[in-house]
Design an enzyme around this catalytic site. Sequence first.
Site, PDB file in Angstrom:
ATOM      1  N   HIS A   1     -12.754 -35.202  42.369  1.00 27.95           N
ATOM      2  CA  HIS A   1     -11.392 -35.315  41.848  1.00 27.95           C
ATOM      3  C   HIS A   1     -10.988 -36.780  41.699  1.00 27.95           C
ATOM      4  CE1 HIS A   1     -10.148 -36.653  45.811  1.00 27.95           C
ATOM      5  NE2 HIS A   1     -10.884 -35.675  46.291  1.00 27.95           N
TER       6      HIS A   1
ATOM      7  N   ARG B   1      -5.493 -31.577  43.941  1.00 29.71           N
ATOM      8  CA  ARG B   1      -6.131 -32.705  43.253  1.00 29.71           C
ATOM      9  C   ARG B   1      -7.331 -32.287  42.411  1.00 29.71           C
ATOM     10  NH1 ARG B   1      -6.699 -33.160  48.827  1.00 29.71           N
ATOM     11  NH2 ARG B   1      -8.786 -33.460  49.721  1.00 29.71           N
TER      12      ARG B   1
ATOM     13  N   GLU C   1     -12.209 -29.124  50.237  1.00 25.23           N
ATOM     14  CA  GLU C   1     -12.672 -30.213  51.082  1.00 25.23           C
ATOM     15  C   GLU C   1     -12.727 -29.787  52.541  1.00 25.23           C
ATOM     16  OE1 GLU C   1     -14.505 -32.497  51.264  1.00 25.23           O
ATOM     17  OE2 GLU C   1     -13.537 -34.438  50.883  1.00 25.23           O
TER      18      GLU C   1
END
Length: 279
Positions: free
Chosen positions: A96, A143, A169
Amino acid sequence: MSMSSSFRKWFTGFGAIGGAMLFYPHDDNNNLSQKHNSWMAFSSPWVKWNHNWDRRDPKSLVRPMKISNESDQTAYNKEVANKMAKSVRHIILIRHGQYNIDAKTDTDAKLTDLGRQQAEETGKRLKKLNFPYSVLIHSTMTRAEETAKIIMEKDFKDVVVKSDSLLNEGAPIPPEPPSPNWKPEVNFYRDGPRIEAAFRKYFHRADFTQEKDSYTILVCHANVIRYFICRALQFPPERWLRLSLNHASITWISIHPDGMVKLWTFGDTGYMKPQLISC
């Protein structure tokens, strides 16, 4: 002379010089100890490539049979051949763009102006590469969603867009050497199995029914990508934190029909202007 032929010439020359050197340590009785090639002097023990790392080696997909004659062997060989992959799976991993790291919630962790510019440049680069992308899959974090949306604005008409929280993540595995900046070990127990599940879901050779090479885009996160690369190349996964990725960078890896894996580029942002690059 081509780059590959030049490299082969250089490497052959190196092997003739460096590979011929042997190290003979002596003990107190002046007896020769075990001989070591020079390039192994500072290397840890290596492990052979596991050809069935994705559990899709053709022989593992065919039921074992008792072979008592040539006809049985022929039939078995035919079954194995029918399960052999025919095409290459290319996976394009995009980190990202830069985002608001001070956000308290994921909803507020939106791309910065720089992050949006980075995503736009990456979209242009993917468009210029002109690969026949079939699907773009992004994590469900803000994101990554924003980065994927900006990329898709570059007129990828035939590309299917999906989201997958497995790509979110997290901390995949405790790094080696340990890092004092990481949160308590509980994070690895929570995130590790999920990220490993994502690896197994997306990293494997093509199905034997797939006729053409495929190009899949995964828009996700630095820790996830670094872990994926270590696993795919069969490097010790604990080394993931030693790798670094810029925002909106491109990592390209391919999985061949025989299960071999090649990394074409890692964390590429060379197509961006220097002032747009961040990590």
